[in-house]
Motif scaffolding. Structure first.
Motif, mmCIF file in Angstrom:
data_model
loop_
_atom_site.group_PDB
_atom_site.id
_atom_site.type_symbol
_atom_site.label_atom_id
_atom_site.label_comp_id
_atom_site.label_asym_id
_atom_site.label_seq_id
_atom_site.Cartn_x
_atom_site.Cartn_y
_atom_site.Cartn_z
ATOM 1 N N THR A 69 0.869 -1.337 0.169
ATOM 2 C CA THR A 69 -0.229 -0.095 0.513
ATOM 3 C C THR A 69 1.023 1.264 0.120
ATOM 4 O O THR A 69 1.381 1.344 0.595
ATOM 5 N N SER A 79 -1.742 9.525 -8.779
ATOM 6 C CA SER A 79 -3.466 8.680 -8.750
ATOM 7 C C SER A 79 -3.433 8.438 -10.417
ATOM 8 O O SER A 79 -3.887 7.164 -10.565
ATOM 9 N N ARG A 90 -4.040 4.339 -11.696
ATOM 10 C CA ARG A 90 -5.400 3.988 -12.114
ATOM 11 C C ARG A 90 -5.003 3.118 -13.847
ATOM 12 O O ARG A 90 -5.976 2.633 -13.629
ATOM 13 N N LEU A 111 -2.970 3.328 -3.100
ATOM 14 C CA LEU A 111 -2.909 4.481 -2.741
ATOM 15 C C LEU A 111 -3.949 5.061 -1.536
ATOM 16 O O LEU A 111 -5.092 5.045 -1.694
ATOM 17 N N ALA A 112 -3.282 5.132 -0.677
ATOM 18 C CA ALA A 112 -3.778 6.232 0.625
ATOM 19 C C ALA A 112 -2.713 7.859 0.479
ATOM 20 O O ALA A 112 -1.977 7.828 0.552
ATOM 21 N N ALA A 158 -9.019 14.441 -0.541
ATOM 22 C CA ALA A 158 -8.529 13.042 -1.207
ATOM 23 C C ALA A 158 -10.059 12.465 -1.276
ATOM 24 O O ALA A 158 -10.235 11.763 -2.731
ATOM 25 N N LEU A 199 -10.160 8.713 -3.636
ATOM 26 C CA LEU A 199 -8.601 8.485 -2.730
ATOM 27 C C LEU A 199 -8.882 8.299 -0.962
ATOM 28 O O LEU A 199 -10.065 8.932 -0.408
ATOM 29 N N GLN A 222 -14.320 13.537 3.293
ATOM 30 C CA GLN A 222 -13.705 12.833 2.470
ATOM 31 C C GLN A 222 -15.239 12.299 1.477
ATOM 32 O O GLN A 222 -15.331 12.119 0.337
ATOM 33 N N HIS A 234 -17.237 9.749 -7.110
ATOM 34 C CA HIS A 234 -16.845 8.844 -6.221
ATOM 35 C C HIS A 234 -17.282 8.594 -4.939
ATOM 36 O O HIS A 234 -18.313 8.907 -4.383
ATOM 37 N N ILE A 240 -16.178 6.251 -1.696
ATOM 38 C CA ILE A 240 -15.061 5.558 -0.942
ATOM 39 C C ILE A 240 -15.843 4.429 0.415
ATOM 40 O O ILE A 240 -16.553 4.865 1.395
ATOM 41 N N ASP A 285 -11.887 1.627 3.431
ATOM 42 C CA ASP A 285 -11.044 1.560 2.738
ATOM 43 C C ASP A 285 -9.488 2.691 3.827
ATOM 44 O O ASP A 285 -8.102 2.637 3.435
ATOM 45 N N ASN A 286 -10.059 3.316 4.836
ATOM 46 C CA ASN A 286 -9.321 4.040 4.892
ATOM 47 C C ASN A 286 -8.962 3.448 6.004
ATOM 48 O O ASN A 286 -9.330 2.467 6.603
#
Length: 322
Positions: A97, A130, A134, A153-154, A166, A171, A191, A200, A202, A206-207
């Motif tokens: 990651t 990014s 991607r 990616l974070a 983000a 992201l 976010q 998007h 999220i 995923d955080n």
């Protein structure tokens, strides 16, 4: 988290790296899931100048997942960083990651990047990074052919504006360790709002959360060990790493007050209390992972004890990954 901290001991880099490798080896034996690396320059306080290089080594040395928290984005060309991340994703069988962030306003930003301007505005570099990860392409140049999927990616975030950045790019975020849970909730909401505005979605899982971490036989002893370790860390500072902006003098009283403030936002206690706090974090934030930082306790021996006890006494009670 491997800060590769010398704890003010004057230990050589070889000794400090040896400690770090022993932490990683013990973590794998104790049932931790991942190890994360850091990037610091021009200081004897911590010894890893490349989070990515250290991550590559650990991918080969362990079977753990490996992340960077963080690779300092203003110090790197985003396409070069994307190349390296894609390579590690490939050779690490998807265990890598890439965590990036703006770092701190110190002299390395002048040496490697655009100085304070690059520190204050990372949006362009982040968008390039990014997009390159991607699509696997940048200006018709294929970064690494035949890489399955994309490297995770974070973006490290300690404020609402960074969390919104983000979200604009879709992201995940790494929630900074110096921020309270209520402020972290506000960042996650910002976010998600920005992500929706830009088409998007999220998944909160995923955080990645983060926290300093200490275990002792009593909760008071665990908190005291972190106060002592953080106070000493703050007072030592980062010898050699010159600030680009004026900073107030770090006195004994100021370091003590800051350490006691920071301890309000950490995970520390006896094993049952640590497990309870981990479950509570997971419920309140929904983050799928949490980076725990045992080096705040102030010595290599304390780190090893914490790593061992976490696997045997905490993670099973928390019923969550670490």
């Amino acid at each position: 988290m491997l800060f590769t901290d010398s704890f003010g001991s004057g230990a050589s880099s070889a000794e400090v790296f040896g400690w770090a490798l022993s932490y990683a080896a013990e973590a794998e034996l104790a049932g931790w899931d991942e190890v994360w690396t850091t990037e610091h320059h021009f200081t004897s306080a911590v010894h890893t100048p490349s989070a990515v290089a250290m991550a590559a080594f650990l991918l080969g040395r362990t079977g753990l997942g490996v992340g960077t928290a963080v690779a300092v984005l203003p110090n790197h060309h985003p396409v070069a960083l994307a190349e390296q991340a894609a390579l590690l994703h490939h050779v690490g069988d998807g265990r890598f990651t890439l965590g990036v962030g703006r770092g701190q306003p110190r002299v390395d930003l002048e040496v490697f990047g655009d100085g304070l301007a690059g520190y204050r505005d990372i949006s362009g570099r982040l968008a390039q990074l990014s997009e390159a990860l991607r699509t696997g392409e940048f200006d018709d140049f294929r970064i690494v052919p035949d890489v399955p999927g994309r490297s995770p990616l974070a973006l490290s975030a300690a404020s609402v504006p960074t969390a919104r950045l983000a979200g604009q790019l879709g992201l995940p975020i790494i929630l900074g360790p110096f921020v309270g849970v209520a402020d972290k909730r506000a960042m996650i909401e910002a976010q998600a709002e920005a992500a929706a505005e830009h088409g998007h979605r999220i998944d909160p899982a995923d955080n990645v959360d983060s926290s300093y971490f200490a275990i002792a036989d009593t909760s008071d002893a665990a908190q005291d060990s972190l106060v002592d370790g953080l106070r000493a860390m703050l007072l030592r500072g980062a010898p050699g790493a010159r600030w680009l902006v004026e900073q107030p003098e770090m006195t004994a009283d100021r370091s003590d007050a800051m350490a006691r403030q920071l301890v309000r936002n950490v995970i520390a206690g006896d094993p049952d209390e640590c497990a309870r706090q981990l479950r509570e974090r997971e419920e309140l934030l929904g983050a799928g992972r949490i980076i725990l930082m045992p080096e705040g306790a102030g010595s290599a021996g304390a780190v090893l004890r914490t790593v061992r006890r976490a696997g045997a006494e905490v993670f099973t009670g928390a019923r969550c990954s670490a």
